[in-house]
Design a protein around this motif. Structure first.
Motif, PDB file in Angstrom:
ATOM      1  N   GLU A 155     -13.464 -33.114 -30.078  1.00  0.00           N
ATOM      2  CA  GLU A 155     -14.089 -33.383 -31.303  1.00  0.00           C
ATOM      3  C   GLU A 155     -15.155 -32.689 -31.789  1.00  0.00           C
ATOM      4  OE1 GLU A 155     -15.842 -37.523 -33.106  1.00  0.00           O
ATOM      5  OE2 GLU A 155     -13.858 -37.663 -32.107  1.00  0.00           O
ATOM      6  N   TYR A 156     -15.129 -32.311 -32.933  1.00  0.00           N
ATOM      7  CA  TYR A 156     -16.477 -31.560 -33.542  1.00  0.00           C
ATOM      8  C   TYR A 156     -16.608 -32.120 -35.023  1.00  0.00           C
ATOM      9  CZ  TYR A 156     -15.415 -28.360 -29.571  1.00  0.00           C
ATOM     10  OH  TYR A 156     -15.234 -27.531 -28.467  1.00  0.00           O
ATOM     11  N   LYS A 157     -17.902 -31.968 -35.195  1.00  0.00           N
ATOM     12  CA  LYS A 157     -18.532 -32.221 -36.528  1.00  0.00           C
ATOM     13  C   LYS A 157     -18.873 -30.910 -37.139  1.00  0.00           C
ATOM     14  CE  LYS A 157     -20.183 -36.668 -35.639  1.00  0.00           C
ATOM     15  NZ  LYS A 157     -21.529 -37.182 -34.715  1.00  0.00           N
ATOM     16  N   ILE A 158     -18.411 -30.515 -38.486  1.00  0.00           N
ATOM     17  CA  ILE A 158     -18.649 -29.118 -38.940  1.00  0.00           C
ATOM     18  C   ILE A 158     -19.926 -29.235 -39.853  1.00  0.00           C
ATOM     19  CG2 ILE A 158     -17.764 -27.128 -40.339  1.00  0.00           C
ATOM     20  CD1 ILE A 158     -15.921 -28.114 -37.947  1.00  0.00           C
ATOM     21  N   VAL A 159     -20.968 -28.583 -39.399  1.00  0.00           N
ATOM     22  CA  VAL A 159     -22.144 -28.772 -40.013  1.00  0.00           C
ATOM     23  C   VAL A 159     -22.541 -27.319 -40.410  1.00  0.00           C
ATOM     24  CG1 VAL A 159     -22.857 -30.997 -39.046  1.00  0.00           C
ATOM     25  CG2 VAL A 159     -23.335 -28.798 -37.908  1.00  0.00           C
ATOM     26  N   GLY A 160     -23.895 -27.312 -41.134  1.00  0.00           N
ATOM     27  CA  GLY A 160     -24.552 -26.153 -41.575  1.00  0.00           C
ATOM     28  C   GLY A 160     -25.354 -25.533 -40.278  1.00  0.00           C
ATOM     29  N   PRO A 161     -25.506 -24.163 -40.187  1.00  0.00           N
ATOM     30  CA  PRO A 161     -26.041 -23.636 -38.977  1.00  0.00           C
ATOM     31  C   PRO A 161     -27.343 -24.388 -38.636  1.00  0.00           C
ATOM     32  CG  PRO A 161     -26.001 -22.040 -40.923  1.00  0.00           C
ATOM     33  CD  PRO A 161     -25.421 -23.275 -41.220  1.00  0.00           C
ATOM     34  N   ALA A 162     -28.449 -24.770 -39.538  1.00  0.00           N
ATOM     35  CA  ALA A 162     -29.641 -25.420 -39.142  1.00  0.00           C
ATOM     36  C   ALA A 162     -29.326 -26.857 -38.573  1.00  0.00           C
ATOM     37  CB  ALA A 162     -30.408 -25.569 -40.375  1.00  0.00           C
ATOM     38  N   LYS A 166     -39.354 -22.837 -44.672  1.00  0.00           N
ATOM     39  CA  LYS A 166     -38.068 -21.716 -45.325  1.00  0.00           C
ATOM     40  C   LYS A 166     -36.613 -22.375 -45.289  1.00  0.00           C
ATOM     41  CE  LYS A 166     -36.686 -16.986 -44.815  1.00  0.00           C
ATOM     42  NZ  LYS A 166     -36.636 -15.624 -43.941  1.00  0.00           N
ATOM     43  N   MET A 167     -36.215 -22.934 -44.385  1.00  0.00           N
ATOM     44  CA  MET A 167     -34.997 -23.597 -44.291  1.00  0.00           C
ATOM     45  C   MET A 167     -34.861 -24.580 -45.517  1.00  0.00           C
ATOM     46  SD  MET A 167     -33.666 -24.059 -40.582  1.00  0.00           S
ATOM     47  CE  MET A 167     -35.195 -24.328 -39.537  1.00  0.00           C
ATOM     48  N   LEU A 168     -36.060 -25.479 -45.568  1.00  0.00           N
ATOM     49  CA  LEU A 168     -36.023 -26.570 -46.574  1.00  0.00           C
ATOM     50  C   LEU A 168     -36.084 -26.178 -48.117  1.00  0.00           C
ATOM     51  CD1 LEU A 168     -38.122 -29.116 -44.516  1.00  0.00           C
ATOM     52  CD2 LEU A 168     -35.937 -29.220 -44.950  1.00  0.00           C
ATOM     53  N   ASN A 169     -36.672 -24.942 -48.179  1.00  0.00           N
ATOM     54  CA  ASN A 169     -36.686 -24.462 -49.471  1.00  0.00           C
ATOM     55  C   ASN A 169     -35.524 -23.966 -50.043  1.00  0.00           C
ATOM     56  OD1 ASN A 169     -39.476 -24.754 -50.059  1.00  0.00           O
ATOM     57  ND2 ASN A 169     -40.438 -23.041 -49.087  1.00  0.00           N
ATOM     58  N   LYS A 170     -34.440 -23.407 -49.138  1.00  0.00           N
ATOM     59  CA  LYS A 170     -33.527 -22.795 -49.368  1.00  0.00           C
ATOM     60  C   LYS A 170     -32.393 -23.809 -49.113  1.00  0.00           C
ATOM     61  CE  LYS A 170     -34.745 -18.056 -48.416  1.00  0.00           C
ATOM     62  NZ  LYS A 170     -34.393 -16.923 -47.614  1.00  0.00           N
ATOM     63  N   ALA A 171     -32.693 -24.995 -48.878  1.00  0.00           N
ATOM     64  CA  ALA A 171     -31.496 -25.968 -48.403  1.00  0.00           C
ATOM     65  C   ALA A 171     -30.702 -26.562 -49.532  1.00  0.00           C
ATOM     66  CB  ALA A 171     -32.184 -27.119 -47.837  1.00  0.00           C
ATOM     67  N   LYS A 172     -29.404 -26.465 -49.297  1.00  0.00           N
ATOM     68  CA  LYS A 172     -28.482 -27.184 -50.447  1.00  0.00           C
ATOM     69  C   LYS A 172     -27.754 -28.316 -49.681  1.00  0.00           C
ATOM     70  CE  LYS A 172     -24.594 -26.340 -53.151  1.00  0.00           C
ATOM     71  NZ  LYS A 172     -23.112 -25.994 -52.950  1.00  0.00           N
ATOM     72  N   VAL A 173     -27.995 -29.687 -50.204  1.00  0.00           N
ATOM     73  CA  VAL A 173     -27.326 -30.686 -49.660  1.00  0.00           C
ATOM     74  C   VAL A 173     -25.670 -30.849 -50.081  1.00  0.00           C
ATOM     75  CG1 VAL A 173     -27.427 -33.298 -49.144  1.00  0.00           C
ATOM     76  CG2 VAL A 173     -29.660 -31.792 -49.162  1.00  0.00           C
ATOM     77  N   MET A 210     -21.213 -20.083 -51.905  1.00  0.00           N
ATOM     78  CA  MET A 210     -22.454 -20.088 -51.172  1.00  0.00           C
ATOM     79  C   MET A 210     -23.023 -18.915 -51.182  1.00  0.00           C
ATOM     80  SD  MET A 210     -21.623 -22.431 -47.912  1.00  0.00           S
ATOM     81  CE  MET A 210     -19.917 -22.367 -48.117  1.00  0.00           C
ATOM     82  N   SER A 211     -24.168 -18.672 -51.571  1.00  0.00           N
ATOM     83  CA  SER A 211     -25.145 -17.408 -51.213  1.00  0.00           C
ATOM     84  C   SER A 211     -25.574 -17.323 -49.784  1.00  0.00           C
ATOM     85  CB  SER A 211     -26.264 -17.464 -52.398  1.00  0.00           C
ATOM     86  OG  SER A 211     -27.156 -18.157 -52.025  1.00  0.00           O
ATOM     87  N   ASN A 212     -26.107 -15.919 -49.616  1.00  0.00           N
ATOM     88  CA  ASN A 212     -26.575 -15.915 -48.095  1.00  0.00           C
ATOM     89  C   ASN A 212     -27.987 -16.606 -48.101  1.00  0.00           C
ATOM     90  OD1 ASN A 212     -24.390 -14.463 -47.283  1.00  0.00           O
ATOM     91  ND2 ASN A 212     -25.184 -12.514 -47.744  1.00  0.00           N
ATOM     92  N   GLU A 213     -28.546 -16.970 -49.128  1.00  0.00           N
ATOM     93  CA  GLU A 213     -29.669 -17.238 -49.396  1.00  0.00           C
ATOM     94  C   GLU A 213     -29.923 -18.986 -49.077  1.00  0.00           C
ATOM     95  OE1 GLU A 213     -32.966 -15.833 -49.527  1.00  0.00           O
ATOM     96  OE2 GLU A 213     -31.597 -14.166 -49.174  1.00  0.00           O
ATOM     97  N   GLU A 214     -28.519 -19.539 -49.436  1.00  0.00           N
ATOM     98  CA  GLU A 214     -28.739 -21.120 -49.187  1.00  0.00           C
ATOM     99  C   GLU A 214     -28.408 -21.482 -47.763  1.00  0.00           C
ATOM    100  OE1 GLU A 214     -25.427 -22.185 -51.515  1.00  0.00           O
ATOM    101  OE2 GLU A 214     -26.173 -22.670 -53.435  1.00  0.00           O
ATOM    102  N   ILE A 215     -29.152 -22.564 -47.429  1.00  0.00           N
ATOM    103  CA  ILE A 215     -28.699 -23.230 -46.068  1.00  0.00           C
ATOM    104  C   ILE A 215     -28.229 -24.597 -46.459  1.00  0.00           C
ATOM    105  CG2 ILE A 215     -29.978 -24.141 -44.200  1.00  0.00           C
ATOM    106  CD1 ILE A 215     -31.698 -21.625 -44.178  1.00  0.00           C
ATOM    107  N   ILE A 216     -26.760 -24.613 -45.835  1.00  0.00           N
ATOM    108  CA  ILE A 216     -26.050 -25.662 -46.135  1.00  0.00           C
ATOM    109  C   ILE A 216     -26.655 -26.776 -45.118  1.00  0.00           C
ATOM    110  CG2 ILE A 216     -23.898 -26.790 -46.328  1.00  0.00           C
ATOM    111  CD1 ILE A 216     -24.588 -24.560 -48.523  1.00  0.00           C
TER     112      ILE A 216
END
Length: 159
Positions: free
Chosen positions: A105-112, A69-76, A1-7
Motif C-alpha cells: 500500500e502506498y500513498k501518492i504525495v508530493g516530493p516534499a 522556499k517550498m512553502l512559497n511555491k506550495a500548491k495544495v 503543474m509547473s516545475n516551480e510548484e511544489i504539490i
C-alpha cells in the motif's frame, strides 16, 4: 503543474509550516543559548561546543530557507477534487507485487511529503510516475536495479 510548484496535501503543508515555526521560534532560541554558553567557555579556536553549535546553526538556517522556499511555491491539492477512477496525487493505492504475491500500500504525495517509512511515495519517483493515471486492474512495470518489478493495481482510495 509547473516545475516551480511544489504539490502538497493539506496535511503536508501543515507539517512543513509546523516544522518551520519550530525552527524559527523554538530551535533558534535554543541554539542561541547554546552558542552563548559555548562562548562563555572562552578561546573559540579550540572550543568544540562553539564549533558544534555554529555548525548546527548553519544546518538549521539552511533548512529554514528550504522550507520557506517550498512553502512559497506550495500548491495544495484540494480535498474535493479526487477522481478515484485513476491514480492521482492524494490517493492511496493497493498493489499486488506479482512476483512475490504480496500486497503493498502506498500513498501518492508530493516530493516534499515523501516518506518511505510511512509508505508515502512521491508522484515524481519512478514508481509514482508509473502509477499516475492507472486504473484498477492495470499492470504497472517499474525498472529497478535488480530488474523490472511488476504490480497489479487492486484498489484506489482517497488518502
Amino acid at each position: 503543474m509547473s516545475n516551480e510548484e511544489i504539490i502538497l496535501t493539506k496535511e503536508g503543508l501543515e507539517k512543513l509550516q509546523a516544522e518551520l515555526n519550530d525552527l524559527k521560534y523554538v530551535k533558534r532560541k535554543e541554539l542561541a543559548a547554546r552558542i552563548k554558553l559555548a562562548i562563555s567557555y572562552g578561546d573559540l579556536k579550540e572550543n568544540s561546543e562553539y564549533h558544534s553549535a555554529k555548525e548546527d546553526q548553519a544546518f538549521m538556517e539552511t533548512r529554514i530557507m528550504q522550507l520557506e522556499k517550498m512553502l512559497n511555491k506550495a500548491k495544495v491539492v484540494e480535498e474535493g477534487k479526487i477522481d478515484l477512477s485513476t491514480i492521482q496525487i492524494r490517493t492511496t493505492v493497493i498493489l499486488n507485487d506479482i512476483e512475490f504475491s504480496e500486497k503493498v500500500e502506498y500513498k501518492i504525495v508530493g516530493p516534499a511529503e515523501a516518506d518511505v517509512a510511512d509508505n508515502k511515495i512521491s508522484y515524481e519517483s519512478p514508481l509514482g510516475k508509473e502509477l499516475l493515471g492507472k486504473k484498477i486492474g492495470d499492470t504497472i512495470r517499474v525498472a529497478a536495479p535488480m530488474g523490472e518489478i511488476q504490480y497489479e493495481l487492486l484498489e484506489i482510495r482517497a488518502v
